[in-house]
Design a protein around this motif. Sequence first.
Motif, mmCIF file in Angstrom:
data_model
loop_
_atom_site.group_PDB
_atom_site.id
_atom_site.type_symbol
_atom_site.label_atom_id
_atom_site.label_comp_id
_atom_site.label_asym_id
_atom_site.label_seq_id
_atom_site.Cartn_x
_atom_site.Cartn_y
_atom_site.Cartn_z
ATOM 1 N N THR A 25 -0.949 -72.228 1.892
ATOM 2 C CA THR A 25 -0.193 -73.021 3.010
ATOM 3 C C THR A 25 1.239 -72.827 2.961
ATOM 4 N N LYS A 26 2.121 -72.825 1.591
ATOM 5 C CA LYS A 26 3.167 -72.304 1.492
ATOM 6 C C LYS A 26 3.781 -70.770 1.848
ATOM 7 N N SER A 39 -4.844 -74.870 7.177
ATOM 8 C CA SER A 39 -4.987 -74.521 5.701
ATOM 9 C C SER A 39 -4.891 -75.848 5.030
ATOM 10 N N THR A 63 -2.202 -78.817 8.380
ATOM 11 C CA THR A 63 -2.826 -79.112 7.056
ATOM 12 C C THR A 63 -3.555 -80.290 7.165
ATOM 13 N N TYR A 77 1.960 -69.087 4.168
ATOM 14 C CA TYR A 77 1.924 -69.123 5.809
ATOM 15 C C TYR A 77 3.367 -69.660 6.265
ATOM 16 N N GLU A 78 3.593 -70.933 5.913
ATOM 17 C CA GLU A 78 4.880 -71.601 6.212
ATOM 18 C C GLU A 78 6.189 -70.583 5.791
ATOM 19 N N LYS A 79 6.186 -70.221 4.771
ATOM 20 C CA LYS A 79 7.580 -69.218 4.452
ATOM 21 C C LYS A 79 7.613 -68.037 5.166
ATOM 22 N N ASN A 80 6.546 -67.671 5.796
ATOM 23 C CA ASN A 80 6.203 -66.371 6.727
ATOM 24 C C ASN A 80 6.537 -66.730 7.988
ATOM 25 N N GLY A 81 6.754 -67.988 8.568
ATOM 26 C CA GLY A 81 6.945 -68.617 9.785
ATOM 27 C C GLY A 81 6.026 -69.017 10.705
ATOM 28 N N PHE A 82 4.979 -69.335 10.070
ATOM 29 C CA PHE A 82 3.722 -69.900 10.977
ATOM 30 C C PHE A 82 3.793 -71.316 10.959
ATOM 31 N N ILE A 83 3.189 -71.759 11.995
ATOM 32 C CA ILE A 83 3.265 -73.282 12.450
ATOM 33 C C ILE A 83 1.711 -73.545 11.689
ATOM 34 N N VAL A 84 1.731 -74.383 10.351
ATOM 35 C CA VAL A 84 0.453 -74.816 9.947
ATOM 36 C C VAL A 84 0.103 -76.096 10.021
#
Length: 299
Positions: A153-154, A146, A165, A156-163
């Motif tokens: 990006t935020k 992302s 960038t 996905y991160e707040k939902n627990g994904f490894i992002v």
Amino acid sequence: MWQRILWFFGAILVASIFTSSPSLGADLVRYNVSKAYADPKQDYYIAVLRLALNKSRDKYGPYQLSENSFDHTPQGRTLEILEQGKLLDVHWTMTSQQRENQLAAVYVPLLKGMMGARIFLAHKDTLPKLNQLHSPAQLMDLFIGSGIDWPDTKIYEKNGFIVVTSVASLLPRMLEEKRFELFPRALHEPWAELPNLKGVVVEPRFAFCYPTAMYFFVNKHNTRLKARLTYGLQKAIDDGSFDRLFAAHPITRDAIRLGKFNERQTLKLQNPELSARTRDVLMNARYVWAPLHRCLSTI
């Protein structure tokens, strides 16, 4: 005598300006386009912008559109340019609470919320691994790519994904190099990108669904343009011309046909970056693409 002569020629000059400048007194609307990177999605947003401005002629009069190009400039920087109010008057971009605080949003979703209907680009070598997944919840175990300054990006991160960038222009190459496994794209985005990517395909079974919107943003002090665009877009929704453009434009028409959102298994995500105002907008079926609204209404 010389004063009379100067006055005479001055009057002629002023008259010539008024007669040779049909745009004099028109609202100047400067927008950002990419010249270096041919992006067919721009044509849709420009069409919506023209629609809003044309629909508002009865109340606000003529307008003049002007392109400005900021190639190689990150999206965050172009929004700062808009905030400064010197080179840009309007910018279409995905919303966030921060952006709505920084700028003035026109609260009509330009894509009817479709930015929150996400499918995935993946390297073809990743397909065997993806084919073993039985539920969209298992996507949580994969690395996704992302943009470093994207609101997504935020989310996905707040939902627990490894992002993973990076700047937007580098993400396609990183996917080709398998630096991450999934590249979430809004439903209308992958189709023009695929021909330029090596070994990359659209993942066929899964999707994300989350509440977000693509808005026109203007400088906070440009209250006239905000009011004009709001009036024009609302009028276009009322008379059906907005929905006709959405249904007929190749970008949105082909996205619906090719994306097959209704046939996908969907993972619903929360959007912690969503303002209360945008949440209310997206709960109104008047503004949202029906398949996405059905998904959002259960969040």
